[in-house]
Scaffold this motif. Structure first.
Motif, short mmCIF file in Angstrom:
data_model
loop_
_atom_site.label_atom_id
_atom_site.label_comp_id
_atom_site.label_asym_id
_atom_site.label_seq_id
_atom_site.Cartn_x
_atom_site.Cartn_y
_atom_site.Cartn_z
N ARG A 13 11.39 15.84 4.40
CA ARG A 13 10.72 15.98 2.95
C ARG A 13 10.14 14.55 2.96
O ARG A 13 9.08 14.93 2.42
CB ARG A 13 11.46 16.87 2.10
N LEU A 14 10.42 13.41 3.11
CA LEU A 14 10.29 12.24 2.93
C LEU A 14 8.55 12.41 3.65
O LEU A 14 7.61 11.49 3.10
CB LEU A 14 10.87 11.16 3.15
N LEU A 15 8.80 12.48 5.08
CA LEU A 15 7.41 12.20 5.89
C LEU A 15 6.64 13.17 5.56
O LEU A 15 5.33 12.64 5.40
CB LEU A 15 7.25 12.22 7.36
N CYS A 16 6.90 14.17 5.03
CA CYS A 16 5.57 15.26 4.70
C CYS A 16 4.60 14.71 3.46
O CYS A 16 3.73 15.21 2.85
CB CYS A 16 6.63 16.55 4.11
N ALA A 17 4.98 13.64 2.67
CA ALA A 17 5.03 13.18 1.16
C ALA A 17 2.99 13.18 1.82
O ALA A 17 2.11 13.78 1.38
CB ALA A 17 6.03 12.55 0.39
N PRO A 18 3.54 11.81 2.71
CA PRO A 18 1.87 11.17 2.66
C PRO A 18 1.20 12.31 3.96
O PRO A 18 -0.03 12.30 3.99
CB PRO A 18 2.49 9.72 3.80
N ALA A 19 1.61 12.62 4.67
CA ALA A 19 1.04 14.02 4.95
C ALA A 19 0.32 14.95 4.49
O ALA A 19 -0.83 15.42 4.72
CB ALA A 19 2.39 14.56 6.26
N VAL A 20 0.99 15.43 3.84
CA VAL A 20 0.29 16.28 2.20
C VAL A 20 -1.26 15.28 1.76
O VAL A 20 -2.26 15.94 1.85
CB VAL A 20 1.11 16.71 1.51
N ALA A 21 -1.10 14.60 2.75
CA ALA A 21 -2.82 13.30 0.93
C ALA A 21 -3.51 13.15 2.30
O ALA A 21 -4.58 13.33 2.49
CB ALA A 21 -2.11 12.57 0.56
N ILE A 22 -2.93 12.73 3.87
CA ILE A 22 -3.74 12.87 4.62
C ILE A 22 -4.26 13.96 5.84
O ILE A 22 -5.73 13.64 6.12
CB ILE A 22 -2.31 11.93 5.47
N VAL A 23 -3.89 14.74 5.51
CA VAL A 23 -4.50 15.81 6.12
C VAL A 23 -5.85 15.99 5.48
O VAL A 23 -6.82 16.44 5.52
CB VAL A 23 -3.89 17.24 5.58
N PHE A 24 -6.12 15.58 3.71
CA PHE A 24 -7.22 15.73 3.27
C PHE A 24 -8.52 15.01 3.82
O PHE A 24 -9.45 15.09 3.74
CB PHE A 24 -7.57 15.92 1.90
N LEU A 25 -8.13 13.75 4.80
CA LEU A 25 -8.98 12.70 5.08
C LEU A 25 -9.57 13.66 6.69
O LEU A 25 -10.79 12.76 6.78
CB LEU A 25 -8.15 11.09 5.08
N PHE A 26 -8.40 14.23 6.94
CA PHE A 26 -9.05 14.72 8.46
C PHE A 26 -9.62 15.80 8.98
O PHE A 26 -10.54 16.53 9.66
CB PHE A 26 -7.96 14.75 9.28
#
Length: 221
Positions: A13-26
């Motif tokens: 769940r902690l790792l999903c936090a930055p992933a939610v934002a990063i997907v919008f960059l790619f």
């Protein structure tokens, strides 16, 4: 640090936090919205499962107890930042989001200041409802990005009369226009209402924590 299933779910769940934002960059819309919704929804479910499994299997640990609220706050704060970016300067989103961010920052600072006495700020049932309302509101608002994209794609080159005829059921809906239209309408309205409810619960629980901490904040005579 104990690597049992509850703690692994918390780390996920902690790792999903930055992933939610990063997907919008790619990824472009609506793929980024889909991935963000799946990541956030899956991570939100682990918030219930990790605690349930830890209690059921008697696998409570200091590591999990420490990391669980951090993972929750990281998920909510990151997701709200992404929503603020996607919706732009909308007061209906920015105002409740600001109160939520203020409360989370304030309570975290309060716990740090209290140190060993921070245990008095135990998570209440209302605080759990607050977290649930936040996560549902954020998930619903992520779904708006999906519905609005397909609505825009489905109405390219379509005049108003044709759109009205499809929505009224007078013409065949080959592009799933009704689903996209009403989905975007209800996901935005419902998401905003839920976000304001979450903000209200956020303020109430924050005030409750402050009242409980006041005896420890008084100056020595």
């Amino acid at each position: 640090m104990i690597w049992n299933i509850p703690n692994i779910l918390t780390v996920f769940r902690l790792l999903c936090a930055p992933a939610v934002a990063i997907v919008f960059l790619f990824l472009p819309h609506p793929y980024a919205d889909w991935v963000a919704l799946i990541l956030f929804g899956g991570a939100s479910l682990t918030d219930w499962f990790d605690g349930f499994l830890a209690r059921r299997w008697n696998q409570m640990s200091k590591f999990g107890t420490m990391l669980d609220p951090i993972a929750d706050k990281a998920m909510v704060i990151t997701a709200i930042a992404v929503l603020a970016m996607n919706f732009g300067p909308s007061p209906l989103i920015i105002v409740p989001a600001a109160f939520i961010l203020l409360r989370e920052t304030f309570v975290s600072g309060l716990r740090e200041f209290l140190g060993e006495t921070a245990g008095l700020l135990k998570v209440t049932k209302l605080a759990k409802w607050k977290t649930t309302a936040q996560m549902i509101a954020i998930a619903v608002l992520f779904s708006y990005g999906i519905f609005s994209h397909y609505l825009g794609m489905g109405t390219i080159g379509m005049d108003g009369a044709t759109m009205d005829a499809i929505l009224d059921g007078e013409m065949s809906d080959e592009t799933w226009l009704r689903l996209s239209y009403y989905g975007s309408l209800w996901s935005y309205g419902g998401g905003v209402i839920l976000l304001w409810i979450a903000a209200l619960l956020t303020v109430i629980t924050g005030a409750d924590y402050l009242i409980k901490a006041m005896p420890f904040l008084k100056e020595d005579a």
